[in-house]
Design an enzyme around this catalytic site. Structure first.
Site: not given
Ligand code: IMP
Length: 430
Positions: A13, A16, A40-41, A225
């Site tokens: 977040d 990007k 998510g963008h 991420q």
């Molecule tokens: P997962 O990717 O859904 O397995 O989540 C694993 C961890 O990564 C969790 O703490 C999510 O909140 C975090 N996470 C996954 N995608 C994002 C993102 O795009 N932005 C911020 N945190 C993310």
């Protein structure tokens, strides 16, 4: 050879989407290399806001080709939803603009169910996943029981794969997670609904990228991420299930690492994190709330409020090293406006000792206390500023100090959500 990678340096977040969108004006291809619709963008173009989770945001530029690489995990229904949504708004008129790797793994309903049931079972120890089935899909890939896009779009191959996998999945869901089985027919119906529509986009994207790079096309590799969520280099186990660092741009798209000549890390002017896990500079006070409100710190994917804190240079130094950053793009500097004092964490203190590198041991990290340097803030609204020299003196100092301490140039500063609310401090594109 024409490759530029953009990665997050914190816990995701970092903004990007906006930076990739901006860079896209100067490139021919945008390729995603990891993650899935956990990302998510939110893009603001003119008056219009578009949220994309899977398809690279470059899709809004008609002349730019977008690639979903082999390292991405794809939820077919979400992918189609995004394609349909884009088409409805007049984008993606030419199907050739989007290419999906035949080697990318597919997220199926049992992955999402397992993700959710496991999180519920973990209770207080939950990771705080997005519940999108990302981890279980990557697990299957590594376990060599995953289903790839090339298999998914072929009805008989898909059925054969499912016959081999589904009984085991259902046994695990029922016996270990106490959930309800997923029916074969519902998966076949999902395939019938989506495969034909996805098939025109599915191809060997590695071969295509190679051809473009050989022809001198500029390719932007878009990370999702952030580095602290990297499965190897992040705050394990509170991480996502893929490598978010720049090296995966090569593995996750099937190009050689020598095609990459610039690596830009995106960092907010402060820090945020969603989900569980340690966060040494977290502010559970009024300042944290101010950052959350002024920065609109609510997830684009899950809507969850993001935890907020001061900028952490230990985290950034770790990102610089593990990504090989050649430049930093500093976002949301405007959010700090109005705070009388700003703090930047330069190291941690652990049991009286100074710690300068991010520890792998989370129990140790949890006990680390930030060591701060304090800076004067600024009261002016800086969102209209388009030149570094026009920033208030204290804002300039804040940025210059970062460069000095990190020994990596700040190549760009962002002062608002719009494309225009950005200025380059250094040329990236010739
Ligand atoms: P997962 O990717 O859904 O397995 O989540 C694993 C961890 O990564 C969790 O703490 C999510 O909140 C975090 N996470 C996954 N995608 C994002 C993102 O795009 N932005 C911020 N945190 C993310």
């Amino acid at each position: 050879m024409g490759g530029i990678v953009v990665v997050g340096t914190q816990w995701g977040d970092e903004g990007k989407g906006k930076i990739v969108d901006l860079f896209t004006e100067s490139v021919d291809v945008v390729a995603r290399f990891q993650g899935g619709n956990n990302a998510g963008h939110t893009l603001v173009v003119g008056e219009e806001q578009t949220v994309l989770h899977l398809i690279p945001s470059g899709i809004l530029h008609r002349r730019v080709k977008c690639v979903i690489g082999n390292g991405v995990v794809i939820d077919p229904e979400i992918c189609l939803e995004e394609i349909d949504g884009l088409k409805k708004r007049g984008y993606l008129k030419n199907n050739k603009q989007l290419l999906i790797s035949d080697r990318a793994h597919v997220i199926l309903p049992y992955h999402k169910l397992i993700d959710k049931l496991r999180e519920a079972k973990r209770g207080e120890k939950k990771i705080g996943t997005t519940g999108r089935g990302i981890g279980p899909a990557y697990e299957d890939k590594m376990c060599r029981v995953g289903i790839r896009m090339g298999d998914f779009i072929n009805a008989s191959r898909f059925k054969k794969c499912l016959e081999a996998i589904l009984p085991d999945k259902n046994e695990y869901i029922r016996k270990v997670l106490k959930g309800s089985s997923i029916k074969m027919e519902s998966l076949l119906a999902l395939q019938r609904r989506s495969a034909k529509k996805l098939a025109p986009y599915v191809t060997d994207t590695s071969v295509q990228l190679d051809q473009w790079l050989r022809r001198g096309k500029q390719v932007l590799f878009e990370g999702a991420q952030g580095t602290s969520l990297d499965v190897d280099h992040g705050t394990y186990p509170y991480v996502t299930s893929s490598n978010t660092v720049s090296a995966n741009a090569a593995t996750g798209t099937g190009v050689g690492p020598n095609t990459i000549d610039q690596i830009i890390g995106i960092s907010k002017a402060y820090t945020t994190r969603v989900g569980s896990g340690p966060f040494p500079t977290e502010l559970i006070d009024k300042i944290g709330q101010t950052l959350q409100t002024n920065g609109g710190e609510f997830g684009a994917t899950t809507g969850r409020p993001r935890r907020c804190g001061w900028l952490d240079l230990v985290v950034l130094r770790h990102a610089i090293r593990t990504n090989g950053l050649t430049g930093i793009a500093l976002t949301k500097l405007d959010v700090l406006s109005g705070l009388p004092k700003l703090k930047v964490c330069t190291a941690y203190r652990y049991r009286g000792q100074l710690v300068k590198e991010l520890p792998a041991d989370l129990t140790r990290l949890e006990q680390c206390r930030p060591v701060y340097t304090e800076y004067e803030g600024w009261t002016e609204d800086i969102s209209h500023i388009r030149d570094f020299d026009d920033l208030p003196k204290t804002a300039k100092k804040y940025v210059q100090q970062l460069e000095k301490q990190l020994e990596v140039p700040v190549v760009l500063v962002s002062v608002g959500p719009q494309r225009a609310a950005t200025f380059f401090c250094q040329q990236i594109f010739s």
